[in-house]
Design a protein around this motif. Sequence first.
Motif, PDB file in Angstrom:
ATOM      1  N   GLY A  33      14.086   5.621 -49.826  1.00 22.35           N
ATOM      2  CA  GLY A  33      14.397   5.897 -48.439  1.00 22.35           C
ATOM      3  C   GLY A  33      15.353   7.040 -48.210  1.00 22.35           C
ATOM      4  O   GLY A  33      15.200   7.817 -47.266  1.00 22.35           O
ATOM      5  N   GLU A  34      16.376   7.157 -49.065  1.00 24.52           N
ATOM      6  CA  GLU A  34      17.337   8.247 -48.899  1.00 24.52           C
ATOM      7  C   GLU A  34      16.655   9.604 -49.037  1.00 24.52           C
ATOM      8  O   GLU A  34      16.907  10.525 -48.247  1.00 24.52           O
ATOM      9  CB  GLU A  34      18.470   8.136 -49.924  1.00 24.52           C
ATOM     10  CG  GLU A  34      19.495   7.059 -49.613  1.00 24.52           C
ATOM     11  CD  GLU A  34      19.072   5.695 -50.151  1.00 24.52           C
ATOM     12  OE1 GLU A  34      17.941   5.581 -50.668  1.00 24.52           O
ATOM     13  OE2 GLU A  34      19.869   4.745 -50.047  1.00 24.52           O
ATOM     14  N   GLY A  56      16.720   1.632 -51.661  1.00 25.96           N
ATOM     15  CA  GLY A  56      17.690   2.247 -50.762  1.00 25.96           C
ATOM     16  C   GLY A  56      17.400   1.831 -49.337  1.00 25.96           C
ATOM     17  O   GLY A  56      17.255   0.649 -49.028  1.00 25.96           O
ATOM     18  N   LYS A  57      17.297   2.784 -48.457  1.00 26.45           N
ATOM     19  CA  LYS A  57      16.906   2.499 -47.081  1.00 26.45           C
ATOM     20  C   LYS A  57      15.448   2.071 -47.044  1.00 26.45           C
ATOM     21  O   LYS A  57      14.593   2.765 -47.596  1.00 26.45           O
ATOM     22  CB  LYS A  57      17.090   3.749 -46.212  1.00 26.45           C
ATOM     23  CG  LYS A  57      18.499   4.277 -46.132  1.00 26.45           C
ATOM     24  CD  LYS A  57      18.546   5.582 -45.342  1.00 26.45           C
ATOM     25  CE  LYS A  57      19.951   6.139 -45.295  1.00 26.45           C
ATOM     26  NZ  LYS A  57      20.014   7.438 -44.582  1.00 26.45           N
ATOM     27  N   ASP A  58      15.147   0.935 -46.404  1.00 25.40           N
ATOM     28  CA  ASP A  58      13.750   0.554 -46.307  1.00 25.40           C
ATOM     29  C   ASP A  58      13.058   1.406 -45.242  1.00 25.40           C
ATOM     30  O   ASP A  58      13.685   2.189 -44.534  1.00 25.40           O
ATOM     31  CB  ASP A  58      13.594  -0.940 -46.014  1.00 25.40           C
ATOM     32  CG  ASP A  58      14.131  -1.357 -44.659  1.00 25.40           C
ATOM     33  OD1 ASP A  58      14.319  -0.493 -43.780  1.00 25.40           O
ATOM     34  OD2 ASP A  58      14.357  -2.572 -44.465  1.00 25.40           O
ATOM     35  N   THR A  61      14.324   1.297 -41.660  1.00 28.13           N
ATOM     36  CA  THR A  61      15.593   2.005 -41.468  1.00 28.13           C
ATOM     37  C   THR A  61      15.366   3.513 -41.411  1.00 28.13           C
ATOM     38  O   THR A  61      15.951   4.204 -40.573  1.00 28.13           O
ATOM     39  CB  THR A  61      16.582   1.663 -42.598  1.00 28.13           C
ATOM     40  OG1 THR A  61      16.798   0.250 -42.612  1.00 28.13           O
ATOM     41  CG2 THR A  61      17.911   2.369 -42.391  1.00 28.13           C
ATOM     42  N   VAL A  62      14.520   4.020 -42.307  1.00 31.04           N
ATOM     43  CA  VAL A  62      14.211   5.453 -42.309  1.00 31.04           C
ATOM     44  C   VAL A  62      13.623   5.852 -40.960  1.00 31.04           C
ATOM     45  O   VAL A  62      14.045   6.851 -40.343  1.00 31.04           O
ATOM     46  CB  VAL A  62      13.231   5.805 -43.444  1.00 31.04           C
ATOM     47  CG1 VAL A  62      12.771   7.262 -43.313  1.00 31.04           C
ATOM     48  CG2 VAL A  62      13.880   5.584 -44.804  1.00 31.04           C
ATOM     49  N   GLU A  65      16.264   5.824 -38.165  1.00 25.98           N
ATOM     50  CA  GLU A  65      17.243   6.903 -38.260  1.00 25.98           C
ATOM     51  C   GLU A  65      16.644   8.265 -37.902  1.00 25.98           C
ATOM     52  O   GLU A  65      17.309   9.074 -37.242  1.00 25.98           O
ATOM     53  CB  GLU A  65      17.854   6.923 -39.656  1.00 25.98           C
ATOM     54  CG  GLU A  65      18.763   5.719 -39.928  1.00 25.98           C
ATOM     55  CD  GLU A  65      19.468   5.797 -41.267  1.00 25.98           C
ATOM     56  OE1 GLU A  65      19.243   6.770 -42.014  1.00 25.98           O
ATOM     57  OE2 GLU A  65      20.261   4.880 -41.571  1.00 25.98           O
TER      58      GLU A  65
END
Length: 224
Positions: A33-34, A56-58, A61-62, A65
């Motif tokens: 994800g990052e 990381g970011k699922d 979340t991605v 954001e």
Amino acid sequence: MRILVVEDEKDLNRIIVKELESEGYIVDSCYDGESAFDYLCMAEYDGVILDIMIPGKDGFTVLKEVRSKGITTPILFLSAKSDVNDIVRGLDLGADDYMVKPFEFKELLARIRMIIRKKVDVHENIYNCGDLVVDCNACSVKRGERQIELSPKEYSVLLYLIRNQNIVVTREQIEANIWAFDRDVSSNLVDVYIRYLRKKIDDGFEFKMIQTIRGVGYVLKGEA
């Protein structure tokens, strides 16, 4: 056209990338994800294939954001999460489409074409190629000082060419992107519309922008 593939299963990631490249797409890929967030902040993509369950970011979340930063790149979730609540959540967060694994590549490609076409209606895109200008906001086309009137299908074909300017595209690629869901498409329809466009775009100009690459397809060039 440029696609980002975000999938942590490396074998599947490579397969998806290979399939997309075989269709003429330019493809970047990552596994977490990052990295996905960084890619989307640093480069402009025509579409994203995004898994949800990534390190990381699922994926949720991605998506949240990048949308909060005003990034409106079309995103298709491709996930093993098949619960209706997950699908609804993804779409409510701003995803353009959602596919459940396992999947058929033909359907995936069709859905990618669909979300890319939708992008034209959302973005403030103005494409320039030499003295040719395609304004997606006004759906207008101009070459030099000449305003050019196009039918909806002529406009779609020209838009596909200018978004891939200086890249040779095959008849099959044009047909798949413009007539993806039309079953009764004659084999020479692409050639017919190319002829229409040449009369409107190139007639009267010394430099012919729409060029035939024999045995391959067509290319829109901005200069000799």
